[in-house]
Write a protein that holds these residues in place. Structure first.
Motif, PDB file in Angstrom:
ATOM      1  N   LYS A   1       0.506 -18.691   9.620  1.00 59.69           N
ATOM      2  CA  LYS A   1       1.055 -19.626   8.634  1.00 59.69           C
ATOM      3  C   LYS A   1       1.951 -20.678   9.279  1.00 59.69           C
ATOM      4  CE  LYS A   1       0.872 -16.200   4.963  1.00 59.69           C
ATOM      5  NZ  LYS A   1       1.684 -15.366   4.068  1.00 59.69           N
ATOM      6  N   GLU A   2       2.806 -20.260  10.194  1.00 59.07           N
ATOM      7  CA  GLU A   2       3.694 -21.210  10.868  1.00 59.07           C
ATOM      8  C   GLU A   2       3.967 -20.713  12.276  1.00 59.07           C
ATOM      9  OE1 GLU A   2       7.903 -23.497  10.084  1.00 59.07           O
ATOM     10  OE2 GLU A   2       6.966 -22.377   8.467  1.00 59.07           O
ATOM     11  N   TYR A   3       3.836 -21.614  13.245  1.00 61.35           N
ATOM     12  CA  TYR A   3       4.036 -21.221  14.642  1.00 61.35           C
ATOM     13  C   TYR A   3       4.427 -22.440  15.467  1.00 61.35           C
ATOM     14  CZ  TYR A   3       3.395 -18.500  18.886  1.00 61.35           C
ATOM     15  OH  TYR A   3       3.613 -17.816  20.054  1.00 61.35           O
ATOM     16  N   GLY A   4       5.130 -22.177  16.523  1.00 61.10           N
ATOM     17  CA  GLY A   4       5.495 -23.227  17.464  1.00 61.10           C
ATOM     18  C   GLY A   4       4.333 -23.509  18.401  1.00 61.10           C
ATOM     19  N   ASN A   5       4.635 -23.892  19.582  1.00 56.91           N
ATOM     20  CA  ASN A   5       3.602 -24.236  20.554  1.00 56.91           C
ATOM     21  C   ASN A   5       3.837 -23.419  21.819  1.00 56.91           C
ATOM     22  OD1 ASN A   5       1.325 -25.618  21.134  1.00 56.91           O
ATOM     23  ND2 ASN A   5       2.373 -27.372  22.002  1.00 56.91           N
TER      24      ASN A   5
ATOM     25  N   ASP B   1       2.725 -15.000  19.498  1.00 52.87           N
ATOM     26  CA  ASP B   1       3.504 -13.979  18.817  1.00 52.87           C
ATOM     27  C   ASP B   1       3.945 -14.473  17.437  1.00 52.87           C
ATOM     28  OD1 ASP B   1       5.263 -12.020  18.006  1.00 52.87           O
ATOM     29  OD2 ASP B   1       6.463 -12.048  19.834  1.00 52.87           O
ATOM     30  N   PRO B   2       3.060 -14.347  16.436  1.00 54.16           N
ATOM     31  CA  PRO B   2       3.440 -14.780  15.089  1.00 54.16           C
ATOM     32  C   PRO B   2       4.342 -13.797  14.367  1.00 54.16           C
ATOM     33  CG  PRO B   2       1.216 -13.943  15.074  1.00 54.16           C
ATOM     34  CD  PRO B   2       1.674 -13.921  16.505  1.00 54.16           C
ATOM     35  N   GLU B   3       4.653 -12.690  15.001  1.00 53.57           N
ATOM     36  CA  GLU B   3       5.555 -11.655  14.523  1.00 53.57           C
ATOM     37  C   GLU B   3       4.960 -10.826  13.399  1.00 53.57           C
ATOM     38  OE1 GLU B   3       9.475 -13.255  14.054  1.00 53.57           O
ATOM     39  OE2 GLU B   3       9.550 -13.911  16.132  1.00 53.57           O
ATOM     40  N   THR B   4       5.496 -10.887  12.183  1.00 55.35           N
ATOM     41  CA  THR B   4       5.103  -9.938  11.140  1.00 55.35           C
ATOM     42  C   THR B   4       3.891 -10.387  10.335  1.00 55.35           C
ATOM     43  OG1 THR B   4       6.548 -10.899   9.478  1.00 55.35           O
ATOM     44  CG2 THR B   4       7.500  -9.196  10.888  1.00 55.35           C
ATOM     45  N   SER B   5       3.354  -9.456   9.566  1.00 61.68           N
ATOM     46  CA  SER B   5       2.179  -9.737   8.738  1.00 61.68           C
ATOM     47  C   SER B   5       2.452 -10.802   7.684  1.00 61.68           C
ATOM     48  CB  SER B   5       1.660  -8.462   8.075  1.00 61.68           C
ATOM     49  OG  SER B   5       2.640  -7.918   7.226  1.00 61.68           O
ATOM     50  N   ASP B   6       3.715 -11.051   7.356  1.00 62.89           N
ATOM     51  CA  ASP B   6       4.044 -12.126   6.417  1.00 62.89           C
ATOM     52  C   ASP B   6       3.621 -13.492   6.941  1.00 62.89           C
ATOM     53  OD1 ASP B   6       5.222 -10.207   4.838  1.00 62.89           O
ATOM     54  OD2 ASP B   6       7.282 -10.754   5.369  1.00 62.89           O
ATOM     55  N   ASN B   7       3.505 -13.624   8.262  1.00 58.09           N
ATOM     56  CA  ASN B   7       3.152 -14.895   8.888  1.00 58.09           C
ATOM     57  C   ASN B   7       1.691 -14.941   9.328  1.00 58.09           C
ATOM     58  OD1 ASN B   7       3.865 -17.507   9.760  1.00 58.09           O
ATOM     59  ND2 ASN B   7       4.196 -16.785  11.847  1.00 58.09           N
ATOM     60  N   VAL B   8       0.937 -13.910   8.990  1.00 56.27           N
ATOM     61  CA  VAL B   8      -0.443 -13.782   9.452  1.00 56.27           C
ATOM     62  C   VAL B   8      -1.376 -13.597   8.264  1.00 56.27           C
ATOM     63  CG1 VAL B   8      -1.998 -12.264  10.760  1.00 56.27           C
ATOM     64  CG2 VAL B   8       0.288 -12.756  11.644  1.00 56.27           C
ATOM     65  N   GLU B   9      -2.530 -14.251   8.327  1.00 53.75           N
ATOM     66  CA  GLU B   9      -3.587 -14.002   7.344  1.00 53.75           C
ATOM     67  C   GLU B   9      -4.841 -13.598   8.109  1.00 53.75           C
ATOM     68  OE1 GLU B   9      -4.026 -17.507   4.950  1.00 53.75           O
ATOM     69  OE2 GLU B   9      -2.089 -17.207   3.966  1.00 53.75           O
TER      70      GLU B   9
END
Length: 136
Positions: free
Chosen positions: A18-22, A44-52
């Motif tokens: 959903k949101e990530y840097g570079n 490293d998008p971290e948690t499942s809240d940031n992943v689909e």
């Protein structure tokens, strides 16, 4: 960056952040190197809240590499998809799945650097962390 899309080699499995840097990092641990014949380049998008995840479950294999970590692969094309720490719900994903990230990624971290074999090295100046998470 927002809504970053990625797929495995055959395109059956779709992943989004959903949101990530570079930022891309490498892992030199024994499991990553054995799995990929070299270090893994990861995001490293971290948690499942940031992943689909839109996975074709018939073509995904999950491998429990330790009691707390599962790894996922596409069973059709063999692409390594992600590492998931179950208790912390923390994801690390194959950077090469995401063309928009790797196009201009900043490579600034190497983890498990004390496990890196001597036969390769990167020319980039990076932060280097040991397998005990101490900066080297």
């Amino acid at each position: 960056m927002k809504n970053i899309q990625g797929t495995c080699l055959c395109g059956k499995n779709h992943l989004a952040i959903k949101e990530y840097g570079n930022f891309v990092y490498s892992c030199h641990c024994d499991m990553c190197r054995k799995m990929s014949a070299g270090p893994v380049m990861a995001v490293d998008p971290e948690t499942s809240d940031n992943v689909e995840l839109a996975l074709d479950e018939a073509s995904v294999t999950y491998y429990q590499s330790s009691p707390e970590v599962e790894r996922a692969f596409c069973s059709t094309c063999g692409t390594y998809l992600f590492w998931h720490h179950l208790e912390r719900d923390h994801y690390c994903m194959n950077a090469e799945l995401f063309p928009d990230i790797i196009k201009e990624a900043n490579f600034g971290l190497q983890v498990f650097y004390d496990k890196k074999p001597a036969y390769y090295d990167y020319s980039n100046e990076t932060k280097r962390m040991s397998s005990t998470w101490e900066e080297l």
